[in-house]
Design a protein around this motif. Structure first.
Motif, PDB file in Angstrom:
ATOM      1  N   GLN A   1      74.394 104.095  65.716  1.00 37.15           N
ATOM      2  CA  GLN A   1      74.024 102.548  66.267  1.00 37.15           C
ATOM      3  C   GLN A   1      73.562 101.707  65.854  1.00 37.15           C
ATOM      4  N   ARG A   2      73.250 102.030  64.324  1.00 40.46           N
ATOM      5  CA  ARG A   2      73.243 101.427  62.671  1.00 40.46           C
ATOM      6  C   ARG A   2      74.186 100.816  62.354  1.00 40.46           C
ATOM      7  N   LEU A   3      75.098 102.096  62.774  1.00 39.91           N
ATOM      8  CA  LEU A   3      76.784 101.137  62.274  1.00 39.91           C
ATOM      9  C   LEU A   3      77.368  99.851  62.675  1.00 39.91           C
ATOM     10  N   ARG A   4      76.973  99.969  64.570  1.00 45.61           N
ATOM     11  CA  ARG A   4      77.315  99.372  64.981  1.00 45.61           C
ATOM     12  C   ARG A   4      76.629  97.886  64.501  1.00 45.61           C
ATOM     13  N   CYS A   5      75.645  97.941  64.361  1.00 46.90           N
ATOM     14  CA  CYS A   5      75.118  96.401  64.303  1.00 46.90           C
ATOM     15  C   CYS A   5      75.803  96.113  62.263  1.00 46.90           C
ATOM     16  N   ARG A   6      76.512  97.377  62.026  1.00 48.12           N
ATOM     17  CA  ARG A   6      76.766  96.619  60.504  1.00 48.12           C
ATOM     18  C   ARG A   6      78.265  95.527  60.690  1.00 48.12           C
ATOM     19  N   VAL A   7      78.630  96.123  61.526  1.00 48.75           N
ATOM     20  CA  VAL A   7      80.129  95.689  62.386  1.00 48.75           C
ATOM     21  C   VAL A   7      79.578  94.697  62.789  1.00 48.75           C
ATOM     22  N   ASN A   8      78.752  94.721  63.515  1.00 46.73           N
ATOM     23  CA  ASN A   8      78.366  93.262  64.339  1.00 46.73           C
ATOM     24  C   ASN A   8      77.984  91.979  63.943  1.00 46.73           C
ATOM     25  N   TYR A   9      77.054  92.616  62.848  1.00 44.60           N
ATOM     26  CA  TYR A   9      76.327  91.236  61.947  1.00 44.60           C
ATOM     27  C   TYR A   9      76.362  90.899  60.582  1.00 44.60           C
ATOM     28  N   HIS A  10      77.284  92.018  60.090  1.00 42.04           N
ATOM     29  CA  HIS A  10      77.600  91.781  58.267  1.00 42.04           C
ATOM     30  C   HIS A  10      79.082  91.339  58.781  1.00 42.04           C
ATOM     31  N   ALA A  11      80.190  92.692  58.482  1.00 46.62           N
ATOM     32  CA  ALA A  11      81.487  93.280  58.273  1.00 46.62           C
ATOM     33  C   ALA A  11      82.103  92.337  59.144  1.00 46.62           C
TER      34      ALA A  11
END
Length: 420
Positions: free
Chosen positions: A122-132
């Motif tokens: 789930q944290r990976l999804r946030c790294r994609v969505n809000y950072h990458a």
């Protein structure tokens, strides 16, 4: 903006299968008639660099060498089931990828379960969505220019006024329109959505219809906003036009959109279709207050709610359409006593952008609390905030292991490609 969720899921699917990800294709849907691909909207270099410790990403399927000659891999096309569990990717998809060397997952909208009992995924999804996922420099430049000009005159609110033909047709809310307009909506629905029995009075009574512009204005007035409030409208072409906007404009005359704030040649050239939606997205993200008028299947509004929550619990006004519906119906039937107080009571029961437990059917992309929020003094070490120099640590670890070749050491010899 529905591509955001698809891209997040594509990265996670590649991580689950330990596969190389080919840059996802974007869905230029029939409503926008937009051909901008990933390169036209997002900063590709930032996307690949930000996720380099999670997934190897390439821009096209690499060649393989056979008998001294370069040969293209032909990916096997595979249709994931809707909301597929992790187990589908570790069995069916992985087996096909090992067999063919590459798979092409299409369609990919809503093809990976949202609720996953794995905080790191789930944290990976946030790294994609809000950072990458960062928009291209020209989109950020136009957006910042608009925000600066709005801020020069004080605070401002942004509203995602979802009252366009596609959403009204999807919702089945026809009765407030003229017979000719109803024909247009019904035709669009027949051509684009599954057949379903829809009764306007029933839909409206349970909050399934988008708020009209006038209803949006009445909610804000009941909450105490007056006609000096500056509002930025993020909206496509409103169905029904000025007839529906006039009551809203009479309540809040200080209305702006990207064209009225910024008239540069760069904006004129770059605000069509999805690119224009990206500019609106950034202005809404940076506004002092954000209000979506229809956050049902609206990916634009849902992702913005999650994005503003992630970046410091920024204030949002999120109307509870189901609770508001009987109040508006009473008003139309002449029962106006206590109208504003009733609206206030409903709105005081909403969250205004603060942290709250996610309860179905609320989307993870609307509310990633608590998975994507680290803790300074956690009971579970996995929830601890990373050190400020986490990237330096990761870089040094890679260097200490002899400049690991991500192509061979951390990935399988397989590729996954994701389409619409």
């Amino acid at each position: 903006m529905k591509n955001l969720k698809m891209i997040c899921n594509a990265v996670l699917a590649a991580r689950i299968m330990n596969a190389t990800l080919v840059l996802p294709e974007l869905d230029a849907n029939s409503f926008w008639h937009e051909k901008s691909g990933f390169h036209g909207i997002y900063d590709v270099e930032n996307f690949i660099r930000t996720l380099r410790y999670d997934v190897r990403i390439v821009e096209s399927i690499p060649d393989i060498r056979k008998n001294g000659k370069a040969k293209k891999i032909k990916p096997f096309q595979l249709r994931p089931p809707r909301d597929a569990p992790i187990s589908w990717y570790t069995t069916v998809a992985l087996e096909k990828m090992r067999e063919h060397g590459a798979i092409y997952l299409t369609p990919f909208s809503h093809r990976l379960a949202e609720e996953i009992d794995n905080p790191e995924y789930q944290r990976l999804r946030c790294r994609v969505n809000y950072h990458a996922l960062r928009f291209k420099p020209h989109i950020l430049r136009i957006s910042q220019s608009i925000v600066n000009k709005l801020r020069n005159q004080g605070h401002f609110m942004s509203i995602h006024l979802r009252f366009e033909m596609d959403m009204l047709a999807f919702a089945g809310c026809f009765d407030i329109f003229t017979p000719e307009e109803q024909k247009i909506l019904k035709k669009y629905r027949e051509e684009n959505f599954a057949k379903k029995r829809l009764v306007y009075s029933e839909r409206r009574a349970i909050g399934k219809c988008p708020l009209t512009p006038e209803e949006v204005g009445l909610v804000l007035r009941s909450m105490g906003f007056n006609n000096s409030t500056r509002i930025y409208l993020a909206a496509g072409e409103l169905f029904g036009g000025e007839r529906f906007m006039k009551p809203f404009r009479s309540l809040f005359p200080r209305l702006e959109n990207h064209s009225s704030v910024e008239s540069s040649e760069e904006l004129v050239e770059n605000v069509r279709g999805v690119t224009g939606a990206a500019v609106d997205y950034m202005v809404c993200l940076l506004s002092d207050i954000f209000m979506p008028t229809y956050d049902g299947p609206s990916n634009f509004a849902n992702n913005l709610l999650g994005h503003r929550l992630y970046y410091g619990f920024r204030t949002t006004i999120r109307p509870d359409r189901k609770a508001l519906a009987p109040i508006f119906i009473d008003r139309e039937n002449g029962k106006t006593a206590g109208f504003e107080e009733a609206i206030k009571r409903v709105m005081l029961g909403t969250h205004f952008g603060g942290p709250h437990e996610r309860v179905s059917p609320e989307s993870f992309y609307t509310n990633s609390w608590p998975e994507c929020f680290c803790q300074m003094s956690p009971r579970n070490p996995a929830d601890k905030c990373p050190p400020d120099n986490v990237l330096e640590i990761l870089n040094s670890q890679l260097e200490g292991e002899g400049n690991i070749d991500l192509d061979t050491s951390t990935q399988t010899n397989s590729t996954t490609s994701v389409g619409r």
